[in-house]
Design an enzyme around this catalytic site. Structure first.
Site, short mmCIF file in Angstrom:
data_model
loop_
_atom_site.label_atom_id
_atom_site.label_comp_id
_atom_site.label_asym_id
_atom_site.label_seq_id
_atom_site.Cartn_x
_atom_site.Cartn_y
_atom_site.Cartn_z
CB VAL A 11 -17.73 -11.09 6.80
CG1 VAL A 11 -19.01 -10.50 7.38
CG2 VAL A 11 -17.02 -10.04 5.95
CG ASP A 30 -18.21 -22.33 7.27
OD1 ASP A 30 -18.03 -21.11 7.13
OD2 ASP A 30 -18.02 -23.16 6.33
CE LYS A 35 -13.24 -21.35 6.49
NZ LYS A 35 -13.89 -20.37 5.63
CE LYS A 207 -19.33 -3.96 1.28
NZ LYS A 207 -18.22 -3.63 2.18
CG HIS A 254 -1.86 5.71 -0.08
ND1 HIS A 254 -0.92 6.63 0.37
CD2 HIS A 254 -2.80 5.64 0.87
CE1 HIS A 254 -1.29 7.07 1.55
NE2 HIS A 254 -2.43 6.49 1.89
CB CYS A 263 -14.55 -6.51 -1.16
SG CYS A 263 -14.93 -7.53 0.27
CE LYS A 324 -7.28 -5.14 3.53
NZ LYS A 324 -8.13 -4.09 4.03
NE ARG A 331 -11.44 -14.20 -0.36
CZ ARG A 331 -12.46 -14.12 0.49
NH1 ARG A 331 -13.65 -14.54 0.11
NH2 ARG A 331 -12.31 -13.62 1.69
#
Ligand SMILES: NC(=O)c1ccc[n+]([C@@H]2O[C@H](COP(=O)([O-])OP(=O)(O)OC[C@H]3O[C@@H](n4cnc5c(N)ncnc54)[C@H](O)[C@@H]3O)[C@@H](O)[C@H]2O)c1
Length: 438
Positions: A11, A30, A35, A207, A254, A263, A324, A331
């Site tokens: 994000v 960060d 990273k 949210k 689906h 999430c 996906k 995760r």
């Protein structure tokens, strides 16, 4: 505007790059030095389509930079976005706010001039109030406001979602903060993206309610798929038939192996806990969580049944591991309980994923990783399509058939192939909520 983003993950990095692309001056911060070193060297630590070009263009234009130092960018910023992780707290399923609280203390110590602290992380209702308390405690002299601006982007389509959102939700209880947030999102507002201003607690809850509703839709169609399997109906046609109703809508209908990812599972669990804390029971949310968990745990059994009951010594090829397509995120991926279940049933598991193998190796042991789908299928008794990567939609099925054992079983958990055709090609084909033949 001058913006600091705390937390440069999926994000934070996408938000930072997109804000810079709008013309803002952005520093992404960060804690993870590796990273930041990678980003400074032009390497993107995550897989997200289009992100490498967007980052490179904005770094080159001098609008986007990366650092491990919180103090400097925060002192300069008009708005500081908190985009650190809020995983499930070990043991009880509450959102673990330790990263949020720690980052807010660091931010508070560095504040200079009026600054809006914006939570982009998904945080339980009331967290904004707690942030106010922490900042006041750390810096009684600070001039600040706290806003909630939850993020709705989807991994794999994150840049598009950030730049063309269905809506932008801004929870503010302070006029100056509202003006700053309006300015931050002005480029999107000009593109007619609706900005929904609410109270801070309302924004925080929007949210979770959104994610819970989407998870409910998925879980609902999954249960309907089970009924289709018993009755000979076709869940894809049921989904089409109900989805054309505008009150229902066709998205998130689906049927498949159950939702996972970074999430939904943690947010659904956290919402249920929040409700309990406030003395309300969200029974639908609780049922969604339980039904989905059971479904994910049952996937390996589904493969075993398709193979006649036993997987002992059989080779199972798994295509797709990430939760996906178009992400490397593992995760809470449904592939994890699948693979663990297969191994527990003494199957030999070979797996392939176009970009997720690096992450998968950190969470799945005892698996042989293949270089491509055909190598993965070599000698396999069963092939499971777990993630609907584009490249799995157009496999050379003749080649797969040849690569597999004598009596090949295909368990297509994403319903991407046609049952008639698969049967005609000699596969024992199983999909979700559809009759075995047409
Ligand atoms: N991933 C998504 O698709 C998505 C979508 C919408 C909302 N969210 C929410 O956004 C938040 C972030 O999720 P993510 O997937 O980007 O997480 P992530 O784990 O990819 O990134 C979080 C980053 O924050 C860094 N960090 C932690 N503490 C820090 C500190 N004190 N200072 C600086 N950096 C620090 C970590 O090193 C890590 O790089 C979560 O609350 C999540 O629920 C995620």
């Amino acid at each position: 505007m001058r913006l600091a983003i705390i937390g440069t993950g999926y994000v934070g990095l996408v938000s930072g790059a997109c804000f810079a692309d709008f013309g803002h001056q952005v520093v992404c911060v960060d804690k993870d030095g590796g990273k930041i070193d990678a980003l400074r060297a032009g390497r993107i630590p995550i897989y997200e389509p289009g992100l490498d070009d967007l980052v490179a263009t904005n770094v080159e234009a001098g609008r986007l930079s990366f650092t491990t130092d919180t103090a400097g960018p925060v002192a300069d910023a008009e708005a500081v976005f908190i985009a650190v992780g809020t995983p499930s707290r070990r043991g009880d399923g509450h959102a673990d706010l330790s990263y949020v609280h720690a980052s807010v203390r660091e931010v508070a110590a560095a504040l200079q001039g009026f600054t809006v602290i914006v939570t982009k992380s998904t945080v339980p209702v009331g967290t904004g109030d707690e942030i106010v308390r922490i900042v006041r405690e750390t810096r009684p002299d600070a001039d600040f406001a706290v806003a909630s601006n939850p993020e709705f982007l989807r991994e794999g389509a994150a840049i598009h979602d950030f730049k063309h959102p269905d809506r932008i939700v801004v929870g503010v209880d302070d006029e100056r903060a509202r003006a700053v947030m309006g300015e931050v999102y002005r480029p999107l507002y000009l593109n007619r993206a609706p900005i929904v201003y609410t109270g801070r607690r309302t924004a925080e809850l929007i949210k979770y309610a959104a994610n819970a509703f989407l998870a409910t839709k998925i879980t609902f169609i999954n249960e309907i798929a089970d009924l289709c399997e018993r009755t000979g109906a076709n869940v894809q046609e049921v989904a089409h038939g109900i989805g054309l109703d505008n009150r229902i809508g066709s998205k998130f209908l689906h049927a498949g192996p159950g939702y996972g990812g970074s999430c939904f599972p943690k947010d659904i669990a956290a919402l249920a806990k929040t409700a309990q804390d406030f003395g309300t029971e969200l029974r639908i949310v609780g049922a969604v969580e339980a039904v989905n968990d059971a479904r994910k745990r049952a996937t390996a059994g589904r493969v075993a049944r398709a193979c006649g009951g036993s997987l002992d010594g059989r080779t199972v090829a798994v295509l797709g591991l990430t939760f996906k397509p178009n992400t490397d995120d593992m995760r809470d991926a449904p592939s994890i309980p699948l693979v663990e279940g297969l191994l527990a049933m003494r199957a030999r598991v070979r797996a392939y994923d176009p970009v997720g193998i690096g992450q998968a190796k950190k969470v799945l042991t005892g698996v042989t990783y293949a270089e491509g789908p055909y190598e993965c299928a070599e000698g396999a008794d069963a092939l499971v399509i777990m993630t609907e990567w584009e490249q799995f939609r157009a496999l050379d099925l003749g080649r797969i058939r040849q690569a597999m054992s004598q009596d090949p079983v295909v368990v297509d958990l994403r319903n991407i192939y046609d049952p008639e055709r698969m049967a005609a090609m000699g596969f024992r084909y199983h999909s979700v909520g559809r009759p075995p033949r047409g």
